[in-house]
Design an enzyme around this catalytic site. Sequence first.
Site, PDB file in Angstrom:
ATOM      1  N   LYS A 154      52.298   9.862  88.545  1.00  0.00           N
ATOM      2  CA  LYS A 154      52.711  10.553  87.320  1.00  0.00           C
ATOM      3  C   LYS A 154      52.924  12.039  87.600  1.00  0.00           C
ATOM      4  CE  LYS A 154      47.999  11.488  85.690  1.00  0.00           C
ATOM      5  NZ  LYS A 154      47.063  11.388  84.561  1.00  0.00           N
TER       6      LYS A 154
ATOM      7  N   TYR B 207      51.036  45.974  87.804  1.00  0.00           N
ATOM      8  CA  TYR B 207      51.032  46.164  86.364  1.00  0.00           C
ATOM      9  C   TYR B 207      49.635  46.487  85.847  1.00  0.00           C
ATOM     10  CZ  TYR B 207      55.741  44.197  86.235  1.00  0.00           C
ATOM     11  OH  TYR B 207      57.088  43.978  86.423  1.00  0.00           O
TER      12      TYR B 207
END
Length: 366
Positions: free
Chosen positions: A37, A252
């Site tokens: 999956k 940042y």
Amino acid sequence: MSILTRPILEINLDSLVENFQALQKISGKATAAAVVKDDAYGLGAVKVAEVLYKRAKCRHFFVAHAVEGKEVRAIIPDAQIYVLQGMGRDSLSDFEEARLIPVISSKEQLAYWKEHRIPGIKPAINIETGLNRLGFREFDLSELSEDDKKEFSLVMSHLACGDAQGHFMNQHQLDMFIFLKETYFPKLPGSLSASDGTFLGEGYLFDMVRLGAAMYGINTAPYRQNQMKNVITVKAPVLQITDLPKGDFVGYSATYRANANRKIAIISIGYGDGIPRSLSNVGKVFFNLCDKLHEARILGRVSMDNIVCDVTDIKNLQVGDMAHLIADFYTLDDMGRDAGTIGYEIISRIGKNNRFIRHYLGDDSQ
């Protein structure tokens, strides 16, 4: 001069097959099914299923949605493919075309199945034993008719705490599974364990085990040393090497400030590639130079496309050299621990990203 700008994902199919075969041996007489999956946890469901089908003789597969099963069916025409989320209006045509087996988890799904039965297909039934996720509760089972019970070919459930060997929930769910199976489906084969339950002992194996995370190298039994081989390697090129003067900031929000003159390397990978932002100022990368492994701390915030690391003490590093982020010596589980998450999430986020240059190792078709 020739350099790369994209990160690289290497998937070792030999290790994948060896992991499956090792788990298959641990599983004893139980059928070993492969869980592919989420595009085989991001590693490519079609490729993974094909390799397991051809080299490991796997004939039972689990996917989450029918659209996944349809893709896999194209390369494994005679395998049994179970769909964990069941069958609905959005997936009926895929079930019919690809001959998929729904896992039915509710009376509503059962009613839909009875309206749209697929000749020659018998679904599995998922029963709730303690996880309190998808599955028939006991009061639902008590309302099934004898004809309803005959619809099914397999009864299954899922452990909540299979990764914790001594957890009381394991015995509780085992007892509940045995009780419900014997009460309502005494003649059907059963499946309780995924990868983690496979390590709990013979009593948890029943007739089928569903092998997922452990097959991909993740340690699903963290109370013991990982018996599985690492399957993936993630590395990314150095784009620039520069000086960072004492007092200057990195990244940042200026979360890192140099307390001395440093040398930094800017690496071409970031959270846009699936690297957790939570590794900001705590994560690390590795450089293999002259057969020696060098560790470099991540400085500042992980940004979308880049990370910055401290290479002050690493000699001879050059632009174009590769930083290793996941490898045999620093695994998915290691990164998951440092990022405050789990290896399952890391592999899923990284694997589905199309910015990687992807290489399959041990693949004869390449």
